[in-house]
Write a protein that holds these residues in place. Structure first.
Motif, PDB file in Angstrom:
ATOM      1  N   ASN A  42       0.848  -1.182   0.000  1.00  0.00           N
ATOM      2  CA  ASN A  42       0.000   0.000   0.000  1.00  0.00           C
ATOM      3  C   ASN A  42       0.895   1.248   0.000  1.00  0.00           C
ATOM      4  O   ASN A  42       1.180   1.812   1.060  1.00  0.00           O
ATOM      5  CB  ASN A  42      -0.914  -0.010   1.230  1.00  0.00           C
ATOM      6  N   PRO A  43       1.318   1.710  -1.169  1.00  0.00           N
ATOM      7  CA  PRO A  43       2.226   2.862  -1.234  1.00  0.00           C
ATOM      8  C   PRO A  43       1.623   4.152  -0.667  1.00  0.00           C
ATOM      9  O   PRO A  43       2.365   5.030  -0.223  1.00  0.00           O
ATOM     10  CB  PRO A  43       2.506   3.028  -2.726  1.00  0.00           C
ATOM     11  N   GLN A  44       0.297   4.274  -0.657  1.00  0.00           N
ATOM     12  CA  GLN A  44      -0.337   5.480  -0.121  1.00  0.00           C
ATOM     13  C   GLN A  44      -0.157   5.597   1.385  1.00  0.00           C
ATOM     14  O   GLN A  44      -0.309   6.673   1.950  1.00  0.00           O
ATOM     15  CB  GLN A  44      -1.840   5.498  -0.442  1.00  0.00           C
ATOM     16  N   ARG A  45       0.190   4.515   2.028  1.00  0.00           N
ATOM     17  CA  ARG A  45       0.369   4.525   3.484  1.00  0.00           C
ATOM     18  C   ARG A  45       1.536   5.417   3.893  1.00  0.00           C
ATOM     19  O   ARG A  45       1.543   5.959   5.004  1.00  0.00           O
ATOM     20  CB  ARG A  45       0.587   3.098   3.983  1.00  0.00           C
ATOM     21  N   ILE A  46       2.495   5.609   3.003  1.00  0.00           N
ATOM     22  CA  ILE A  46       3.640   6.473   3.307  1.00  0.00           C
ATOM     23  C   ILE A  46       3.145   7.876   3.653  1.00  0.00           C
ATOM     24  O   ILE A  46       3.576   8.477   4.638  1.00  0.00           O
ATOM     25  CB  ILE A  46       4.633   6.529   2.125  1.00  0.00           C
ATOM     26  N   GLY A  47       2.230   8.391   2.862  1.00  0.00           N
ATOM     27  CA  GLY A  47       1.686   9.725   3.111  1.00  0.00           C
ATOM     28  C   GLY A  47       0.952   9.815   4.431  1.00  0.00           C
ATOM     29  O   GLY A  47       1.061  10.815   5.147  1.00  0.00           O
ATOM     30  N   LEU A  48       0.209   8.781   4.763  1.00  0.00           N
ATOM     31  CA  LEU A  48      -0.533   8.778   6.028  1.00  0.00           C
ATOM     32  C   LEU A  48       0.416   8.776   7.222  1.00  0.00           C
ATOM     33  O   LEU A  48       0.198   9.503   8.201  1.00  0.00           O
ATOM     34  CB  LEU A  48      -1.448   7.559   6.094  1.00  0.00           C
ATOM     35  N   VAL A  49       1.458   7.978   7.138  1.00  0.00           N
ATOM     36  CA  VAL A  49       2.427   7.896   8.243  1.00  0.00           C
ATOM     37  C   VAL A  49       3.192   9.215   8.357  1.00  0.00           C
ATOM     38  O   VAL A  49       3.430   9.704   9.462  1.00  0.00           O
ATOM     39  CB  VAL A  49       3.378   6.701   8.051  1.00  0.00           C
ATOM     40  N   ARG A  50       3.546   9.801   7.223  1.00  0.00           N
ATOM     41  CA  ARG A  50       4.258  11.083   7.262  1.00  0.00           C
ATOM     42  C   ARG A  50       3.395  12.177   7.873  1.00  0.00           C
ATOM     43  O   ARG A  50       3.868  13.024   8.630  1.00  0.00           O
ATOM     44  CB  ARG A  50       4.700  11.486   5.858  1.00  0.00           C
ATOM     45  N   ARG A  51       2.104  12.164   7.550  1.00  0.00           N
ATOM     46  CA  ARG A  51       1.183  13.157   8.104  1.00  0.00           C
ATOM     47  C   ARG A  51       1.049  12.996   9.616  1.00  0.00           C
ATOM     48  O   ARG A  51       1.027  13.975  10.361  1.00  0.00           O
ATOM     49  CB  ARG A  51      -0.178  13.014   7.431  1.00  0.00           C
ATOM     50  N   GLU A  52       0.977  11.741  10.065  1.00  0.00           N
ATOM     51  CA  GLU A  52       0.883  11.495  11.497  1.00  0.00           C
ATOM     52  C   GLU A  52       2.177  11.920  12.203  1.00  0.00           C
ATOM     53  O   GLU A  52       2.149  12.495  13.285  1.00  0.00           O
ATOM     54  CB  GLU A  52       0.596  10.024  11.780  1.00  0.00           C
ATOM     55  N   LEU A  53       3.314  11.671  11.562  1.00  0.00           N
ATOM     56  CA  LEU A  53       4.602  12.109  12.110  1.00  0.00           C
ATOM     57  C   LEU A  53       4.625  13.633  12.235  1.00  0.00           C
ATOM     58  O   LEU A  53       5.088  14.177  13.238  1.00  0.00           O
ATOM     59  CB  LEU A  53       5.753  11.618  11.224  1.00  0.00           C
ATOM     60  N   ALA A  54       4.102  14.319  11.234  1.00  0.00           N
ATOM     61  CA  ALA A  54       4.058  15.784  11.283  1.00  0.00           C
ATOM     62  C   ALA A  54       3.199  16.268  12.448  1.00  0.00           C
ATOM     63  O   ALA A  54       3.547  17.241  13.118  1.00  0.00           O
ATOM     64  CB  ALA A  54       3.524  16.328   9.960  1.00  0.00           C
ATOM     65  N   ARG A  55       2.088  15.574  12.705  1.00  0.00           N
ATOM     66  CA  ARG A  55       1.244  15.951  13.847  1.00  0.00           C
ATOM     67  C   ARG A  55       1.998  15.793  15.161  1.00  0.00           C
ATOM     68  O   ARG A  55       1.932  16.656  16.037  1.00  0.00           O
ATOM     69  CB  ARG A  55      -0.015  15.094  13.884  1.00  0.00           C
ATOM     70  N   VAL A  56       2.709  14.685  15.297  1.00  0.00           N
ATOM     71  CA  VAL A  56       3.477  14.433  16.522  1.00  0.00           C
ATOM     72  C   VAL A  56       4.550  15.509  16.690  1.00  0.00           C
ATOM     73  O   VAL A  56       4.717  16.078  17.775  1.00  0.00           O
ATOM     74  CB  VAL A  56       4.108  13.021  16.498  1.00  0.00           C
ATOM     75  N   LEU A  57       5.259  15.819  15.619  1.00  0.00           N
ATOM     76  CA  LEU A  57       6.309  16.834  15.693  1.00  0.00           C
ATOM     77  C   LEU A  57       5.733  18.209  16.016  1.00  0.00           C
ATOM     78  O   LEU A  57       6.361  18.993  16.735  1.00  0.00           O
ATOM     79  CB  LEU A  57       7.085  16.879  14.376  1.00  0.00           C
ATOM     80  N   THR A  58       4.542  18.502  15.519  1.00  0.00           N
ATOM     81  CA  THR A  58       3.891  19.780  15.817  1.00  0.00           C
ATOM     82  C   THR A  58       3.586  19.899  17.305  1.00  0.00           C
ATOM     83  O   THR A  58       3.856  20.928  17.925  1.00  0.00           O
ATOM     84  CB  THR A  58       2.596  19.931  14.999  1.00  0.00           C
ATOM     85  N   VAL A  59       3.056  18.838  17.889  1.00  0.00           N
ATOM     86  CA  VAL A  59       2.723  18.866  19.321  1.00  0.00           C
ATOM     87  C   VAL A  59       4.006  18.971  20.153  1.00  0.00           C
ATOM     88  O   VAL A  59       4.055  19.721  21.130  1.00  0.00           O
ATOM     89  CB  VAL A  59       1.890  17.627  19.714  1.00  0.00           C
ATOM     90  N   ILE A  60       5.052  18.255  19.759  1.00  0.00           N
ATOM     91  CA  ILE A  60       6.334  18.350  20.472  1.00  0.00           C
ATOM     92  C   ILE A  60       6.867  19.775  20.398  1.00  0.00           C
ATOM     93  O   ILE A  60       7.335  20.336  21.390  1.00  0.00           O
ATOM     94  CB  ILE A  60       7.351  17.346  19.900  1.00  0.00           C
ATOM     95  N   ARG A  61       6.772  20.368  19.227  1.00  0.00           N
ATOM     96  CA  ARG A  61       7.272  21.736  19.060  1.00  0.00           C
ATOM     97  C   ARG A  61       6.446  22.729  19.879  1.00  0.00           C
ATOM     98  O   ARG A  61       6.992  23.666  20.457  1.00  0.00           O
ATOM     99  CB  ARG A  61       7.218  22.119  17.583  1.00  0.00           C
ATOM    100  N   GLU A  62       5.143  22.520  19.928  1.00  0.00           N
ATOM    101  CA  GLU A  62       4.301  23.387  20.760  1.00  0.00           C
ATOM    102  C   GLU A  62       4.751  23.348  22.209  1.00  0.00           C
ATOM    103  O   GLU A  62       4.807  24.371  22.884  1.00  0.00           O
ATOM    104  CB  GLU A  62       2.840  22.943  20.691  1.00  0.00           C
ATOM    105  N   ARG A  63       5.054  22.141  22.678  1.00  0.00           N
ATOM    106  CA  ARG A  63       5.484  21.993  24.073  1.00  0.00           C
ATOM    107  C   ARG A  63       6.837  22.657  24.305  1.00  0.00           C
ATOM    108  O   ARG A  63       7.043  23.307  25.320  1.00  0.00           O
ATOM    109  CB  ARG A  63       5.579  20.524  24.446  1.00  0.00           C
ATOM    110  N   SER A  64       7.756  22.463  23.375  1.00  0.00           N
ATOM    111  CA  SER A  64       9.097  23.020  23.576  1.00  0.00           C
ATOM    112  C   SER A  64       9.092  24.542  23.449  1.00  0.00           C
ATOM    113  O   SER A  64       9.889  25.217  24.080  1.00  0.00           O
ATOM    114  CB  SER A  64      10.089  22.409  22.587  1.00  0.00           C
ATOM    115  N   ALA A  65       8.177  25.080  22.649  1.00  0.00           N
ATOM    116  CA  ALA A  65       8.079  26.523  22.492  1.00  0.00           C
ATOM    117  C   ALA A  65       7.299  27.156  23.640  1.00  0.00           C
ATOM    118  O   ALA A  65       7.299  28.374  23.794  1.00  0.00           O
ATOM    119  CB  ALA A  65       7.423  26.861  21.164  1.00  0.00           C
TER     120      ALA A  65
END
Length: 76
Positions: A42-65
């Motif tokens: 399922n090659p489309q899964r790459i996009g889904l995982v990347r999007r979820e990673l971006a969400r996690v990184l956004t929340v981490i950045r919110e906390r660090s900022a």
């Protein structure tokens, strides 16, 4: 794979978020490797995982900022 919302991620601790970040990075690597070798089911899964990673990184950045979602609501 169920989509995780940012509000659900904000409930987790920083250690849990870091752990999830590492797991998602490994998943992206494995999926890209599978796609490159033609083994991806399922090659489309790459996009889904990347999007979820971006969400996690956004929340981490919110906390660090030090910003909270409540503090940014009134801003344009």
């Amino acid at each position: 794979m169920a989509q995780v919302k940012a509000s659900q991620l904000r409930e987790k601790t920083l250690d849990e978020l870091k752990s999830q970040e590492q797991t998602l990075r490994e998943q992206v690597f494995k999926l890209r490797f599978q796609k490159a070798t033609g083994q991806a089911e399922n090659p489309q899964r790459i996009g889904l995982v990347r999007r979820e990673l971006a969400r996690v990184l956004t929340v981490i950045r919110e906390r660090s900022a030090g910003s909270s979602p409540a503090a940014t609501k009134g801003r344009p």
